[in-house]
Design an enzyme around this catalytic site. Sequence first.
Site, PDB file in Angstrom:
ATOM      1  N   CYS A 171      -2.998  -9.924   5.335  1.00 22.19           N
ATOM      2  CA  CYS A 171      -2.858  -9.511   3.927  1.00 22.19           C
ATOM      3  C   CYS A 171      -1.639  -8.616   3.735  1.00 22.19           C
ATOM      4  O   CYS A 171      -1.399  -8.110   2.642  1.00 22.19           O
ATOM      5  CB  CYS A 171      -4.106  -8.777   3.457  1.00 22.19           C
ATOM      6  SG  CYS A 171      -5.525  -9.843   3.225  1.00 22.19           S
ATOM      7  N   PHE A 172      -0.886  -8.381   4.780  1.00 20.28           N
ATOM      8  CA  PHE A 172       0.448  -7.762   4.718  1.00 20.28           C
ATOM      9  C   PHE A 172       0.490  -6.440   3.950  1.00 20.28           C
ATOM     10  O   PHE A 172       1.429  -6.184   3.181  1.00 20.28           O
ATOM     11  CB  PHE A 172       1.468  -8.735   4.085  1.00 20.28           C
ATOM     12  CG  PHE A 172       1.320 -10.145   4.553  1.00 20.28           C
ATOM     13  CD1 PHE A 172       1.682 -10.501   5.834  1.00 20.28           C
ATOM     14  CD2 PHE A 172       0.795 -11.118   3.719  1.00 20.28           C
ATOM     15  CE1 PHE A 172       1.543 -11.803   6.282  1.00 20.28           C
ATOM     16  CE2 PHE A 172       0.640 -12.422   4.156  1.00 20.28           C
ATOM     17  CZ  PHE A 172       1.015 -12.759   5.439  1.00 20.28           C
ATOM     18  N   CYS A 173      -0.493  -5.597   4.122  1.00 24.32           N
ATOM     19  CA  CYS A 173      -0.483  -4.275   3.460  1.00 24.32           C
ATOM     20  C   CYS A 173      -0.349  -4.375   1.949  1.00 24.32           C
ATOM     21  O   CYS A 173       0.252  -3.485   1.310  1.00 24.32           O
ATOM     22  CB  CYS A 173       0.628  -3.373   4.012  1.00 24.32           C
ATOM     23  SG  CYS A 173       0.406  -2.947   5.714  1.00 24.32           S
ATOM     24  N   ALA A 174      -0.865  -5.458   1.392  1.00 24.20           N
ATOM     25  CA  ALA A 174      -0.916  -5.559  -0.071  1.00 24.20           C
ATOM     26  C   ALA A 174      -2.216  -6.315  -0.385  1.00 24.20           C
ATOM     27  O   ALA A 174      -2.211  -7.370  -1.025  1.00 24.20           O
ATOM     28  CB  ALA A 174       0.306  -6.278  -0.613  1.00 24.20           C
TER      29      ALA A 174
ATOM     30  N   HIS B  93       0.831  -1.220   0.000  1.00 21.51           N
ATOM     31  CA  HIS B  93       0.000   0.000   0.000  1.00 21.51           C
ATOM     32  C   HIS B  93       0.861   1.264   0.000  1.00 21.51           C
ATOM     33  O   HIS B  93       0.430   2.312  -0.488  1.00 21.51           O
ATOM     34  CB  HIS B  93      -0.922   0.030   1.218  1.00 21.51           C
ATOM     35  CG  HIS B  93      -1.869  -1.142   1.277  1.00 21.51           C
ATOM     36  ND1 HIS B  93      -2.337  -1.764   0.160  1.00 21.51           N
ATOM     37  CD2 HIS B  93      -2.418  -1.797   2.334  1.00 21.51           C
ATOM     38  CE1 HIS B  93      -3.143  -2.763   0.510  1.00 21.51           C
ATOM     39  NE2 HIS B  93      -3.194  -2.804   1.819  1.00 21.51           N
TER      40      HIS B  93
END
Length: 487
Positions: free
Chosen positions: A378-381, A134
């Site tokens: 979701c690991f900032c993606a 993100h």
Amino acid sequence: MYTLEDKDRSLTVKDLRADVVGINTHVPLFNGTERQYVFLDNAASTPTFGRVLKWVEEFLPWYSGVHRGTGFKSLLATEVFDRAHEIVGRFVGADLSTNTVVFTKNTTEAVNKLSNRFNFGPDDVVIATVMEHHSNDLPWRKNVKTLHVGIAGEGHLDLHALRQALSQYKGRTKLVAVNGASNITGICSPIHEIAGWAHDAGALLFVDAAQLAPHRSINMLDDGDPRHIDFLAFSAHKIYAPFGTGALVGPKGFFERGDPDLVGGGVVDVVTLEEAFWNHPPHKEEAGSPNVVGAIALAAAISILQSVGMENVASHEHALLEYTLRRLKRIPGVILYGPVDDVSHKVGVIPFNIDGLHHALVAAIMSTEGGIGVRNGCFCAHPYVKQLLRITPEQDKHYAARMLSGDKSDIPGMVRASLGCYNNEEDVDSFLEMVERIARKDFRGTYVQNSTSGAFHAEGFHIPFSRYFPLFENLGMTAPRSYSESS
Ligand SMILES: Cc1ncc(COP(=O)(O)O)c(C=O)c1O
């Protein structure tokens, strides 16, 4: 001072492991014992090296504000701070006669700064990708029409679609923004090839190197080379120097133009009540008193990695990644994402799920019963992870509505293990043993989920943090009282 000692000039990867601060730290387990912590969340943030701490300690007696002081300490600190810029620039192969290194807080701040500095027009376009963190997406979306090139095959960037987008938006595309390595799959996109295509279309290239810089040598190449990288950013806390610094590298000429992103002390040459005349970059972009200690820590970490050799770091990590995947593939119930056979263009980031088990549950058991630090979610993606999970737009809407209503119990996601240069086969063996156990449901605790956070914790597992880190209590601060309360 500030040069490596002889014994530090030819370090090996093995030396690095012994130098990791906290490598022998023991953590509590559900069965009442403790074990040496196995840290496999290096893509989020790495530990620091003892040698980095030593550089910081050696510098602190000389610590002083930089650039505006006339005292000896200030002059010395300024010299060291300026040199740190050069060390970072050389580390990524930037031509420092034409490029500048701006220290930021982290990659996120670097991308925001760059986006804010572009001064986009209404017809301008930035081409990003679905694979971005993100932090290399939202700062563009905020300021300019941003397109997202999709993925193909095992989650690789669709290079054909990228070239099509460049041709369709030729003349309008100001910049292509891609990561050098994905924080989800570890895939390294061909950044120099992309640079060539971007330049042919009249666009510049920004590379988010947050996941690349710790693992591979980077060469931005000379400005005259059509495949050179125009802008690049990375974070010190992902490269063994967690002291609050990041770096943005790019052409001096670009930063000479226009107004700085942030204004205040340091960015100006002359100020009258009517006008301000900007200083030259990097000063123009480093508003306020900079993080001198962070810059020195980053320079130290870079020097240490260079003395090992980034090619040795890369080959050690590659061998460990192949070892991990070879064994992981054999465990029944393990679902792997991204490339698993040919991993020559992938850094050591391993996303997976275990069939029938919530990713947050798997991560919780890993920690609670295995003493292993991984990450889930979701690991900032989010868009990339959801595409890899093959979540349909309808399902996506459903999950989004649930999450926005405050219920994260069925939030989609994965578990991610990520390797650093100091990890070894024993770390991986401990991890694989836990994966095997969890996959055959061989765990002891009864885990309950907190629907607001989505996290799981084992009933009855209450370890007071103060037993391990008393500082909160010494300061009379309130902190979660126990391990379970924080999850
Ligand atoms: C690929 C990538 N880009 C950007 C970032 C943001 O880095 P930071 O949080 O240090 O700003 C991350 C962090 O995980 C990342 O993995």
